[in-house]
Design a protein around this motif. Structure first.
Motif, mmCIF file in Angstrom:
data_model
loop_
_atom_site.group_PDB
_atom_site.id
_atom_site.type_symbol
_atom_site.label_atom_id
_atom_site.label_comp_id
_atom_site.label_asym_id
_atom_site.label_seq_id
_atom_site.Cartn_x
_atom_site.Cartn_y
_atom_site.Cartn_z
ATOM 1 N N PHE A 233 0.840 -1.191 0.000
ATOM 2 C CA PHE A 233 0.000 0.000 0.000
ATOM 3 C C PHE A 233 0.876 1.242 0.000
ATOM 4 N N PRO A 234 0.353 2.376 -0.510
ATOM 5 C CA PRO A 234 1.162 3.603 -0.553
ATOM 6 C C PRO A 234 1.145 4.351 0.782
ATOM 7 N N SER B 296 1.114 10.175 -0.697
ATOM 8 C CA SER B 296 0.932 11.249 -1.664
ATOM 9 C C SER B 296 -0.123 12.270 -1.254
ATOM 10 N N ARG B 297 -0.515 12.272 -0.005
ATOM 11 C CA ARG B 297 -1.496 13.262 0.467
ATOM 12 C C ARG B 297 -0.929 14.030 1.642
ATOM 13 N N GLY C 51 3.179 16.892 5.002
ATOM 14 C CA GLY C 51 3.716 17.424 6.255
ATOM 15 C C GLY C 51 2.722 17.544 7.395
ATOM 16 N N TYR C 52 1.541 16.936 7.265
ATOM 17 C CA TYR C 52 0.512 17.123 8.293
ATOM 18 C C TYR C 52 0.938 16.613 9.673
ATOM 19 N N TRP C 53 1.818 15.667 9.726
ATOM 20 C CA TRP C 53 2.224 15.027 10.980
ATOM 21 C C TRP C 53 3.182 15.881 11.795
ATOM 22 N N LYS C 54 3.744 16.948 11.215
ATOM 23 C CA LYS C 54 4.766 17.728 11.898
ATOM 24 C C LYS C 54 4.253 18.429 13.157
#
Length: 66
Positions: free
Chosen positions: A33-34, A55-56, A59-62
């Protein structure tokens, strides 16, 4: 066992082999899975920060790192 659990249990035995992508954050890519699992190695445990689609919104996890 699902694909995420399988990746965690099988690959984190070699947790230092995965590349560092930001300071001390490492990314382990899943096979089928990607998705990537972002984690940091602490003194007595591995802290999983995110299981992210590669691919979505990269950087949301930062915001989770403090």
């Amino acid at each position: 066992m699902n694909a995420v659990e399988n990746t965690i249990f099988n690959y984190f035995e070699y947790s230092t082999c995965w590349p560092v992508i930001d300071e001390d954050i490492r990314r382990c890519l899943m096979r089928k899975f990607p998705y990537g699992i972002l984690y940091t190695i602490e003194d007595n445990f591995i802290l999983i920060l995110a299981v992210m689609h590669c691919s979505r919104e990269p950087g949301y996890w930062k915001d989770r790192v403090k």
